[in-house]
Design an enzyme around this catalytic site. Structure first.
Site, short mmCIF file in Angstrom:
data_model
loop_
_atom_site.label_atom_id
_atom_site.label_comp_id
_atom_site.label_asym_id
_atom_site.label_seq_id
_atom_site.Cartn_x
_atom_site.Cartn_y
_atom_site.Cartn_z
CD1 TRP A 128 -2.61 1.66 0.38
CD2 TRP A 128 -2.08 1.90 2.55
NE1 TRP A 128 -3.36 2.70 0.88
CE2 TRP A 128 -3.05 2.87 2.21
CE3 TRP A 128 -1.61 1.87 3.85
CZ2 TRP A 128 -3.55 3.79 3.13
CZ3 TRP A 128 -2.10 2.78 4.76
CH2 TRP A 128 -3.05 3.73 4.41
CG ASP A 209 -2.35 -2.49 7.18
OD1 ASP A 209 -3.46 -2.36 7.73
OD2 ASP A 209 -1.94 -1.71 6.29
CB ALA A 211 -6.83 -2.15 6.14
CE LYS A 244 -10.46 1.22 3.45
NZ LYS A 244 -9.44 1.37 2.49
C1 LIG Z 1 -3.53 -1.74 3.29
C2 LIG Z 1 -4.21 -0.62 3.98
N1 LIG Z 1 -3.88 -0.34 5.24
C3 LIG Z 1 -4.45 0.64 5.92
C4 LIG Z 1 -5.42 1.43 5.34
C5 LIG Z 1 -5.97 2.52 6.20
O1 LIG Z 1 -7.25 2.84 6.11
P1 LIG Z 1 -7.91 3.95 7.05
O2 LIG Z 1 -6.85 4.83 7.59
O3 LIG Z 1 -8.83 4.68 6.14
O4 LIG Z 1 -8.62 3.20 8.13
C6 LIG Z 1 -5.80 1.19 4.01
C7 LIG Z 1 -6.78 2.04 3.33
O5 LIG Z 1 -6.85 2.18 2.15
C8 LIG Z 1 -5.18 0.13 3.32
O6 LIG Z 1 -5.50 -0.17 2.06
#
Ligand SMILES: Cc1ncc(COP(=O)(O)O)c(C=O)c1O
Length: 395
Positions: A128, A209, A211, A244
């Site tokens: 990411w 991570d 998510a 999400k």
């Molecule tokens: C791999 C990954 N980690 C973390 C996040 C963090 O998302 P948020 O800060 O919106 O909760 C995302 C969001 O796109 C993601 O794709």
């Protein structure tokens, strides 16, 4: 003072969203931005979330501060959700609410830098786009381990494991708990077992991570790797996001979880985590946390949320299968079958940047320049058009 600054690079996804908005073609398709969309192309407020909000509005008695670690009921409920019945020793675990998965990653990276200044965080190749900046901004170094095989569009597992086996107790390994972003290629449960064994052998610190819990194959299946690793290793970190799976993107709700060697070490490490939060934003906001707590603690709201989550997941899986089979019918080849194998919101198509540009200019199909598509953005009635366009672009 500001004359010392130069312009920071713009965010590529936001630039792509701007280009998409300015495109006047009615046939345009947005596969770029990373949010779930329903059949109408809308990112909906989940019905369970709306009901929880109504209850909160009716019953809220105060807006006083929450405390540094945030909403305690939320923390307990998220730990139950993430750990399930895995038997992970809870006395060695601590959790703090944080602003989104990103905020959780940020405070945990700060914690790593306090424990081991300048440590190397190994991220998957690719990963990411925000992982590297968060690590660098926290004073850490970034290195990569092999992950995506551009030829098969699957995980290069042997190469990945060999690289993980070379790490030491000085290193940190960032793993996507499920639904890998950007590739969509994920580890099998057997591969997670091997990763856990490797981490036990090397002593490298796993940093997961998480998510997209529930967006891949279901909550239990998606939590497998996280639970396996937390059951096996002495120390670990998890960044959980509720953006999400609860559709709470703008509420900025996530959690930083730490596993330490002993309850005493967990308390000491947690005191540092809380100190980082206090010196950054003092305390988190409550709304998203209270929504998640309300849903997870109430049997009927929880059942409704799980059904809504399953509906989103099954829609994405159905779209994957439709696209893969439309391409198979047209090309008489299984070259794009990987789309149906991948899980989560994304798939990396493996197209060249020129092909991605061509799709945008000729077909009005928008995706990030690495050829990542958001499958939830595929309009069902346009699957055939997209299959034609992807095949033409791949030639
Ligand atoms: C791999 C990954 N980690 C973390 C996040 C963090 O998302 P948020 O800060 O919106 O909760 C995302 C969001 O796109 C993601 O794709």
């Amino acid at each position: 003072m500001f004359e010392t600054l130069t312009k920071a690079p713009g965010d590529k996804i936001l630039a792509l969203m701007g280009e998409y908005a300015a495109d006047t073609r009615s046939s345009k398709v947005d596969l770029g931005v990373g949010v779930y969309k329903d059949e109408q192309g809308v990112t909906p407020v989940m019905s369970s979330v709306r009901k929880a909000e109504e209850r909160i509005l009716a019953n809220e008695k105060t807006k006083t501060y929450l405390g540094i670690a945030g909403n305690k009921g939320f923390g307990a409920a998220v730990l139950d959700l993430v750990l399930g019945n895995s038997g992970v020793n809870r006395s060695r675990i601590r959790i703090a609410q944080a602003p989104g998965g990103t905020g959780s990653l940020w405070i945990l990276m700060q914690l790593i830098n306090r424990a081991r200044p300048g440590a190397a965080v190994y991220v998957s190749d690719p990963t990411w786009a925000n992982h590297n900046p968060i690590a660098i901004n926290s004073g850490l170094k970034v290195a990569t381990y092999p992950y995506f095989d551009a030829a098969t569009r699957a995980v290069k597992f042997d190469a990945m494991l060999a690289a993980l086996d070379r790490l030491t107790t000085e290193d940190v390994v960032l793993l996507h708990g499920c639904c890998h972003n950007p590739t969509g290629a994920n580890l099998t449960h057997e591969q997670w077992d091997k990763v856990a064994q490797s981490l036990v052998r090397t002593g490298a610190l796993p940093f997961i991570d998480l998510a997209y819990l529930g967006f891949g194959d279901g909550i239990e299946a998606d939590a497998y790797g996280t639970r396996k690793i937390l059951s096996a290793v002495p120390e670990a970190l998890v960044a959980f996001s509720g953006s999400k799976n609860f559709g709470l993107y703008r509420e900025r709700i996530g959690a930083a979880i730490l596993l330490a060697r002993s309850p005493d070490e967990a308390d000491v490490t947690n005191s540092q985590l809380l100190n980082i939060i206090r010196g950054a934003y003092s305390q988190p906001p409550d709304h998203g946390a209270e929504i998640i707590r309300t849903i997870l603690e109430d049997a009927s709201l929880r059942a409704e949320w799980e059904a809504e989550l399953a509906q989103m997941r099954n829609r994405m899986i159905a779209l994957r299968e439709k696209l893969a089979s439309a391409i198979r019918e047209r090309s008489n080849s299984t070259d794009f079958d990987f789309v149906a194998e991948h899980r989560g919101m994304f798939s990396l198509l493996g197209l060249t940047p020129e092909a991605v540009e061509h799709l945008k200019a000729e077909n009005g199909v928008y995706m990030t320049s690495d050829s990542r598509i958001n499958v939830a953005g595929i309009p069902e009635e346009r699957v055939g058009d997209l299959a034609d366009a992807f095949l033409a672009a791949a030639r």
